[in-house]
Design a protein around this motif. Structure first.
Motif, PDB file in Angstrom:
ATOM      1  N   ALA A  95       0.816  -1.210   0.000  1.00  0.00           N
ATOM      2  CA  ALA A  95       0.000   0.000   0.000  1.00  0.00           C
ATOM      3  C   ALA A  95       0.852   1.264   0.000  1.00  0.00           C
ATOM      4  O   ALA A  95       0.377   2.333  -0.394  1.00  0.00           O
ATOM      5  CB  ALA A  95      -0.925  -0.006   1.207  1.00  0.00           C
ATOM      6  N   ALA A  96       2.115   1.148   0.441  1.00  0.00           N
ATOM      7  CA  ALA A  96       2.983   2.322   0.519  1.00  0.00           C
ATOM      8  C   ALA A  96       3.938   2.434  -0.664  1.00  0.00           C
ATOM      9  O   ALA A  96       4.696   3.408  -0.749  1.00  0.00           O
ATOM     10  CB  ALA A  96       3.782   2.275   1.829  1.00  0.00           C
ATOM     11  N   LEU A  97       3.915   1.459  -1.589  1.00  0.00           N
ATOM     12  CA  LEU A  97       4.856   1.473  -2.701  1.00  0.00           C
ATOM     13  C   LEU A  97       4.424   2.470  -3.771  1.00  0.00           C
ATOM     14  O   LEU A  97       3.233   2.598  -4.063  1.00  0.00           O
ATOM     15  CB  LEU A  97       4.951   0.081  -3.341  1.00  0.00           C
ATOM     16  N   PRO A  98       5.379   3.156  -4.391  1.00  0.00           N
ATOM     17  CA  PRO A  98       5.037   3.973  -5.566  1.00  0.00           C
ATOM     18  C   PRO A  98       4.657   3.059  -6.729  1.00  0.00           C
ATOM     19  O   PRO A  98       5.029   1.876  -6.765  1.00  0.00           O
ATOM     20  CB  PRO A  98       6.328   4.737  -5.850  1.00  0.00           C
ATOM     21  N   GLU A  99       3.943   3.621  -7.707  1.00  0.00           N
ATOM     22  CA  GLU A  99       3.456   2.813  -8.819  1.00  0.00           C
ATOM     23  C   GLU A  99       4.589   2.153  -9.591  1.00  0.00           C
ATOM     24  O   GLU A  99       4.447   1.024 -10.077  1.00  0.00           O
ATOM     25  CB  GLU A  99       2.607   3.676  -9.749  1.00  0.00           C
ATOM     26  N   SER A 100       5.737   2.795  -9.708  1.00  0.00           N
ATOM     27  CA  SER A 100       6.866   2.214 -10.448  1.00  0.00           C
ATOM     28  C   SER A 100       7.332   0.903  -9.815  1.00  0.00           C
ATOM     29  O   SER A 100       7.611  -0.067 -10.522  1.00  0.00           O
ATOM     30  CB  SER A 100       8.021   3.215 -10.517  1.00  0.00           C
ATOM     31  N   ARG A 101       7.384   0.863  -8.482  1.00  0.00           N
ATOM     32  CA  ARG A 101       7.783  -0.380  -7.806  1.00  0.00           C
ATOM     33  C   ARG A 101       6.629  -1.377  -7.774  1.00  0.00           C
ATOM     34  O   ARG A 101       6.850  -2.582  -7.885  1.00  0.00           O
ATOM     35  CB  ARG A 101       8.260  -0.076  -6.386  1.00  0.00           C
ATOM     36  N   MET A 102       5.409  -0.889  -7.614  1.00  0.00           N
ATOM     37  CA  MET A 102       4.250  -1.783  -7.588  1.00  0.00           C
ATOM     38  C   MET A 102       4.084  -2.483  -8.930  1.00  0.00           C
ATOM     39  O   MET A 102       3.671  -3.649  -8.988  1.00  0.00           O
ATOM     40  CB  MET A 102       2.990  -0.989  -7.236  1.00  0.00           C
ATOM     41  N   ARG A 103       4.415  -1.790 -10.009  1.00  0.00           N
ATOM     42  CA  ARG A 103       4.314  -2.383 -11.333  1.00  0.00           C
ATOM     43  C   ARG A 103       5.240  -3.590 -11.459  1.00  0.00           C
ATOM     44  O   ARG A 103       4.910  -4.565 -12.130  1.00  0.00           O
ATOM     45  CB  ARG A 103       4.640  -1.341 -12.396  1.00  0.00           C
ATOM     46  N   HIS A 104       6.400  -3.527 -10.802  1.00  0.00           N
ATOM     47  CA  HIS A 104       7.326  -4.657 -10.821  1.00  0.00           C
ATOM     48  C   HIS A 104       6.795  -5.815  -9.980  1.00  0.00           C
ATOM     49  O   HIS A 104       6.943  -6.986 -10.350  1.00  0.00           O
ATOM     50  CB  HIS A 104       8.700  -4.217 -10.290  1.00  0.00           C
ATOM     51  N   MET A 105       6.163  -5.506  -8.838  1.00  0.00           N
ATOM     52  CA  MET A 105       5.619  -6.551  -7.973  1.00  0.00           C
ATOM     53  C   MET A 105       4.418  -7.232  -8.616  1.00  0.00           C
ATOM     54  O   MET A 105       4.238  -8.445  -8.507  1.00  0.00           O
ATOM     55  CB  MET A 105       5.188  -5.946  -6.635  1.00  0.00           C
ATOM     56  N   ARG A 106       3.603  -6.415  -9.302  1.00  0.00           N
ATOM     57  CA  ARG A 106       2.368  -6.917  -9.905  1.00  0.00           C
ATOM     58  C   ARG A 106       2.706  -7.836 -11.071  1.00  0.00           C
ATOM     59  O   ARG A 106       3.341  -7.440 -12.033  1.00  0.00           O
ATOM     60  CB  ARG A 106       1.520  -5.744 -10.372  1.00  0.00           C
ATOM     61  N   GLY A 107       2.250  -9.045 -11.011  1.00  0.00           N
ATOM     62  CA  GLY A 107       2.547 -10.023 -12.048  1.00  0.00           C
ATOM     63  C   GLY A 107       3.759 -10.851 -11.703  1.00  0.00           C
ATOM     64  O   GLY A 107       3.790 -12.056 -11.935  1.00  0.00           O
ATOM     65  N   ASN A 108       4.784 -10.216 -11.116  1.00  0.00           N
ATOM     66  CA  ASN A 108       6.018 -10.928 -10.787  1.00  0.00           C
ATOM     67  C   ASN A 108       5.904 -11.657  -9.451  1.00  0.00           C
ATOM     68  O   ASN A 108       6.232 -12.835  -9.348  1.00  0.00           O
ATOM     69  CB  ASN A 108       7.182  -9.938 -10.746  1.00  0.00           C
ATOM     70  N   ARG A 109       5.431 -10.928  -8.404  1.00  0.00           N
ATOM     71  CA  ARG A 109       5.305 -11.529  -7.086  1.00  0.00           C
ATOM     72  C   ARG A 109       3.850 -11.844  -6.729  1.00  0.00           C
ATOM     73  O   ARG A 109       3.588 -12.748  -5.939  1.00  0.00           O
ATOM     74  CB  ARG A 109       5.862 -10.557  -6.032  1.00  0.00           C
ATOM     75  N   ILE A 110       2.927 -11.075  -7.282  1.00  0.00           N
ATOM     76  CA  ILE A 110       1.516 -11.269  -6.981  1.00  0.00           C
ATOM     77  C   ILE A 110       0.723 -11.075  -8.278  1.00  0.00           C
ATOM     78  O   ILE A 110       0.947 -10.107  -9.009  1.00  0.00           O
ATOM     79  CB  ILE A 110       1.059 -10.298  -5.872  1.00  0.00           C
TER      80      ILE A 110
END
Length: 604
Positions: A95-110
């Motif tokens: 919830a605290a991640l910026p979109e640039s980092r969340m984009r990496h997590m999305r699909g890759n980790r979750i």
């Protein structure tokens, strides 16, 4: 069913005490609308261990999907936001991640699988390009290596001839195949957590079983944690280790699957479970009022509300350089049945079997050959005016009530429209009749001046029922009319249909792929496969003693809303369901129904 069995539910080892891979703490989601900001998820906390399956269940509007979108960082901006709480994936607060980092997590980790694959896949890009691009964005693999991983992912979800499928577009695949492609895309990067939001709601029961089995297999192989969001309590019983019940954005109960189903602690959970349609619990079928097959001109045929004889619906397919007709879809081929007053005949079968096409032919929405009689009057040779008069006796209720109602019209005008078209009554008389219909279907007359978007899904379906009743029809065709509704709303709509039948003597042609619903509402059942009826009889005959292998497969594929009846494995579908396409000139392969006793007809 081949490969099916039953197993008792056992908690996965150490799932309760293992370190959670995902921890949601006091999550609140706020949405801004015309009246200001309101919470749609409030103070929600839960965790998921590695390899565990957590089901989040509840009715529409309970906050299930908003929770999943918040976890994925996909809340619609700027209308929705996380107003409080934390979402930790292996200690990292998403919830605290910026979109640039969340984009990496999305699909890759979750990763996430959505309910409708056709809206999640790009229709103008091939399957291969969409999977390969997702792999390339999150990994350092070359184009060739990414393509090879895409093939492996499609093989993992048991899509035959995976390399050739890479060059196909989404519309070239069946619904079950598209859902498997979505699972392949989600799992190609081996995420730690997979969220599946109603992944089987729109699928046939046999394809649903295959998708659930696929998720279980891949979970065992990869150790992925699964969050399954659904309102189907049968799926919950089959899949879950733990269950969260949500209502109005809040958690009302949490526990193991066994505890939730055998000893629910809250009234809401008990009501939710009580509304679930269950197999083998119907009220007992009445004997059919009209024989299933009639000779020409018999009294039984004349007394039926609707009689269909040798119905055929075929669609030409154009191919070649000059667009020559070289193939033909035999959507309905030689279907015959009758429906008596106060009787419910259900047509069941998988998508593409011809049940909806049969309904559209009876309602005059597609061209056909054969004979259709309504209230003893054949439609053959009638003028358009006479045909229209007969058609007044046949009305339809469609699957999606919102798509059936003009959003620009008030619902009272929508219900009155059939009366206006057929020039029945004055304006005041029509309004009085609409008010009476609203009250009859459980709505109030003061709601007549509202618009469709101001109603819930169940209320919109009640409006569609009132509209179908306006002309006092003898036959109502309900085409998947409750499949998109929550179980409690579904139960109320089915109860309403039964009450109206008893009051007005209406005949129903009920079309569904939900065998549990069919078993609870039907008098007689006809099972369709590839445009033909393969079995027909009373509800008790078909469900207690299914004679055709296809009927047995449909019934055995139904998930039981009891975790003690959980199956070890579902049957596998190694290829797509065959279709009814034939070359022009090829003779149709007609099935012959034989009487297995007491009017129970089975194809040989």
């Amino acid at each position: 069913m081949t490969g099916a069995g039953q197993a008792t539910v056992a908690d996965k080892p150490a799932s309760r005490h293992a370190k959670p891979v995902l921890d949601v703490s006091r999550l609140s989601v706020a949405v801004r609308d015309e009246d200001g900001e309101r919470e749609v998820v409030s103070d929600l906390s839960f965790s998921v261990a590695r390899g565990e399956t957590l089901c989040i269940a509840g009715e529409s509007g309970s906050g299930k999907s908003m929770t999943s979108l918040a976890i994925m960082g996909l809340l619609p901006q700027p209308m929705a936001r996380i107003s409080a709480g934390a979402i930790r994936l292996d200690g990292v607060d998403l919830a605290a991640l910026p979109e640039s980092r969340m984009r990496h997590m999305r699909g890759n980790r979750i990763a996430m699988i959505f309910q409708e694959p056709m809206t999640s896949l790009n229709p103008v890009l091939t399957i291969g390009r969409q999977i390969v691009e997702a792999i390339e964005v999150h990994t350092p693999l070359s184009r060739r290596e990414a393509r090879q991983r895409a093939i492996e992912a499609l093989n993992a979800v048991r899509i035959p001839d995976a390399e050739r499928r890479l060059g196909q577009y989404p519309h070239e695949l069946s619904g079950g195949m598209r859902q498997r492609v979505m699972i392949a895309m989600a799992l190609a990067l081996k995420p730690d957590v997979l969220i599946a939001d109603e992944p089987t709601t729109a699928l046939d029961v046999t394809v649903q079983g295959e998708v659930l089995e696929l998720l279980r297999d891949l979970q065992r192989e990869t150790g992925t944690s699964l969050i399954l969001i659904t309102h189907d309590m049968g799926v919950v019983a089959e899949m879950a280790d733990r269950v969260i019940i949500m209502r109005n954005g809040r958690m009302v109960e949490e526990g193991s699957t066994i505890d939730i189903f055998s000893a629910p602690r809250t009234d809401y959970t008990r009501e939710l479970l009580a509304a679930v349609p269950r197999m083998r619990t119907g009220e007992g079928a009445r004997p059919p009022a009209a024989p299933q097959q009639h000779a020409e001109g018999t009294n039984e045929a004349a007394s039926a509300v609707a009689t269909v004889r040798d119905l055929q619906v075929r669609f030409d397919l154009h191919g070649g350089f000059f667009g020559r007709v070289d193939r033909r879809v035999h959507a309905v081929e030689g279907v015959s049945f009758s429906i008596a007053r106060n009787e419910t005949l259900s047509l069941v079968g998988e998508s593409g079997c011809g049940k909806s096409t049969t309904a559209k032919a009876i309602a005059g929405l597609v061209p056909y050959s054969g004979d259709i009689s309504i209230a003893g009057r054949s439609l053959q040779g009638l003028s358009s005016a006479d045909r229209g008069a007969v058609r007044r006796d046949v009305q339809m209720i469609f699957q999606d009530p919102y798509a059936s109602l003009d959003p620009r019209m008030r619902v009272g005008d929508l219900v009155a429209e059939p009366l206006l078209i057929h020039r029945i009554g004055s304006r005041e008389e029509r309004r009085a009749q609409v008010a009476s219909l609203f009250e009859r279907v459980g709505l109030s007359a003061d709601q007549m001046d509202r618009y469709p978007h101001e109603f819930s899904g169940g209320q919109r379906q009640r409006i569609c029922i009132a509209r179908a009743l306006a002309l006092k029809p003898k036959l109502i065709i309900a085409d998947e009319s409750v499949s998109a509704l929550d179980v409690s709303v579904q139960a109320r709509v089915l109860r309403l249909l039964k009450d109206l039948q008893r009051e007005f003597g209406i005949a129903y042609l009920f079309i569904s792929h939900d065998m549990a619903v069919v078993e609870n509402i039907s008098d007689r059942v006809a099972v369709m496969y590839l445009g033909q009826i393969v079995e027909m009889g009373t509800r008790d005959q078909v469900f207690s003693n299914p004679r055709h292998p296809y009927t047995r497969r449909l019934i055995e594929a139904v998930p039981m809303p009891d975790p003690r009846m959980r199956r070890e494995r579902f049957a596998r579908l190694e290829s797509e369901i065959p279709n009814a396409v034939r070359r022009v000139g090829d003779p149709p392969q007609r099935l012959v129904l034989a009487d297995a006793g007491e009017g129970h007809l089975v194809a040989g």
